[in-house]
Design an enzyme around this catalytic site. Structure first.
Site, PDB file in Angstrom:
ATOM      1  N   HIS A   1      37.371  60.889  36.888  1.00 20.98           N
ATOM      2  CA  HIS A   1      37.205  62.200  37.527  1.00 20.98           C
ATOM      3  C   HIS A   1      37.571  63.284  36.518  1.00 20.98           C
ATOM      4  CE1 HIS A   1      37.213  64.661  41.387  1.00 20.98           C
ATOM      5  NE2 HIS A   1      37.693  65.512  40.489  1.00 20.98           N
TER       6      HIS A   1
ATOM      7  N   HIS B   1      35.910  66.973  34.971  1.00 19.01           N
ATOM      8  CA  HIS B   1      34.875  68.007  34.933  1.00 19.01           C
ATOM      9  C   HIS B   1      34.657  68.437  33.483  1.00 19.01           C
ATOM     10  CE1 HIS B   1      34.677  68.721  39.312  1.00 19.01           C
ATOM     11  NE2 HIS B   1      35.933  68.298  39.276  1.00 19.01           N
TER      12      HIS B   1
ATOM     13  N   HIS C   1      33.542  65.359  46.165  1.00 12.61           N
ATOM     14  CA  HIS C   1      34.883  65.875  46.412  1.00 12.61           C
ATOM     15  C   HIS C   1      35.114  66.031  47.913  1.00 12.61           C
ATOM     16  CE1 HIS C   1      34.687  66.729  42.190  1.00 12.61           C
ATOM     17  NE2 HIS C   1      35.797  67.445  42.176  1.00 12.61           N
TER      18      HIS C   1
ATOM     19  N   GLU D   1      40.751  67.302  49.585  1.00 13.18           N
ATOM     20  CA  GLU D   1      41.674  68.027  48.708  1.00 13.18           C
ATOM     21  C   GLU D   1      42.148  69.222  49.526  1.00 13.18           C
ATOM     22  OE1 GLU D   1      41.800  69.932  44.187  1.00 13.18           O
ATOM     23  OE2 GLU D   1      39.875  69.731  45.200  1.00 13.18           O
TER      24      GLU D   1
ATOM     25  N   ASP E   1      41.162  65.595  36.270  1.00 11.11           N
ATOM     26  CA  ASP E   1      40.401  66.645  36.932  1.00 11.11           C
ATOM     27  C   ASP E   1      39.920  67.692  35.916  1.00 11.11           C
ATOM     28  OD1 ASP E   1      39.190  67.857  39.099  1.00 11.11           O
ATOM     29  OD2 ASP E   1      41.027  68.658  39.967  1.00 11.11           O
ATOM     30  N   ASP E   2      40.732  68.701  35.653  1.00  9.71           N
ATOM     31  CA  ASP E   2      40.435  69.767  34.677  1.00  9.71           C
ATOM     32  C   ASP E   2      41.690  69.936  33.821  1.00  9.71           C
ATOM     33  OD1 ASP E   2      37.814  71.084  36.010  1.00  9.71           O
ATOM     34  OD2 ASP E   2      39.279  70.698  37.590  1.00  9.71           O
TER      35      ASP E   2
END
Length: 328
Positions: free
Chosen positions: A12, A14, A192, A195, A273-274
């Site tokens: 996962h 981005h 997604h 969350e 994630d980021d």
């Protein structure tokens, strides 16, 4: 060897969200683009909350305007990932940021990204695969264009389709056409949910879109019936603990439900994630999870085994990655 030094799989990530701030600032300098307000004095990305994070993310993307920009970005991301022990990664790529959803433009961007991935595998011994994502808050029509790009370029490298963006916009089922299009092209599916959306968003993702993985999904812990459904349907959660803590879902790693999800029989994986936005790396995720839950090498080996089995890659690639995991 510490757990942080173990070889790792990340599912996962981005692509634009993994851009090092220094890389974005350098590109902005080269292009004379003003990015005032996007960075803290220490050079990190600056945002207040999730909605502001999305706007900063999209503003940073304004400097990424050509296939060559994405070639350079891909190399920078993979060098950083490999330095943190990642041997296999799947990255979320959006045609909206790579040619605006135009198929020919997307193909040009994709060729540059793949070229960088081949170079990075040779230099850094890390394997990358692409999962095309639509952006939820851009709406279902834009998602259809992304799905068409995905369907036309599906193969050994583009192996999945998913959705990111603001969970408060629309419903999972609004994007059914795009997911059906990707499924018919042979792509595997993730989205997604769970969350900022509650447990019901995870249930909708599984039932309405038929995904086999869910990005985040951690709010499922609030609904025991949903937990049982996730286990019964063999759905894997792409969990990003550091991201969840920074964005305020949980106050600290020790309060994160990843351990409880795992104990309940849910298949969980660990990702960043980021990473530069959330001040994390895969090494840090491992260190913090070990500290919070007392997990050791066997626990992380099990997490990687789950991730390897859930990876959207062909069996030959899976076998190669398995060998790397076994020979750190």
């Amino acid at each position: 060897m510490s757990v942080a030094d173990l070889p790792k799989i990340e599912l996962h990530l981005h692509h634009e969200g993994a851009a090092p701030p220094a890389f974005i600032r350098q590109l902005a300098h080269e292009k004379r683009i003003d990015l005032s307000g996007l960075f803290k004095p220490d050079g990190r990305y600056d945002f207040r909350d999730f909605a502001h994070f999305l706007s900063v993310y999209e503003a940073a993307c304004e400097v990424l305007k050509s296939p060559e920009d994405f070639r350079r970005l891909t190399l920078a991301i993979l060098e950083e990932s490999a330095a943190n022990g990642v041997v296999y990664s799947e990255t979320f790529l959006s045609p909206d940021f790579c040619g605006g959803g135009d198929l020919q433009a997307w193909c040009d961007y994709l060729a540059a990204i793949q070229d960088a991935a081949v170079e990075a595998e040779r230099k850094f011994d890390i394997t990358l695969r692409g999962v095309i994502t639509c952006v939820r808050h851009f709406g279902p029509e834009k998602a259809k264009a992304s799905a068409r790009c995905a369907a036309e370029t599906a193969g050994d490298w583009i192996t999945g389709f998913g959705m990111g963006g603001n969970e408060s916009v629309g419903a999972q089922g609004d994007f059914k056409w795009a997911f059906d299009c990707a499924r018919e092209a042979g792509l595997r599916l993730t989205t997604h949910a769970g969350e900022f959306g509650g447990p019901e968003s995870v249930r909708d993702a599984i039932r309405d879109l038929g995904v086999e993985r869910v990005g985040h999904g951690v709010r499922a812990i609030e609904d025991p019936d949903l937990i049982r459904e996730i286990v019964d349907r063999d759905v894997t959660l792409e969990v990003c603990p550091g991201s969840n803590v920074v964005l305020g879902l949980y106050p600290e790693f020790a309060a994160h439900p990843i351990a409880r999800l795992r104990e309940a029989g849910v298949k969980v994986t660990v990702s960043t994630d980021d990473p530069p936005f959330f001040h994390t790396t895969m090494r840090r995720e491992y260190e913090m999870l070990a500290q919070a839950f007392g997990w050791g090498a066997e626990d992380f080996a099990a997490l990687n085994d789950t991730a390897l089995n859930a990876a959207f890659c062909d069996e030959e690639t899976r076998a190669r990655v398995k060998t790397r995991l076994e020979t750190p």
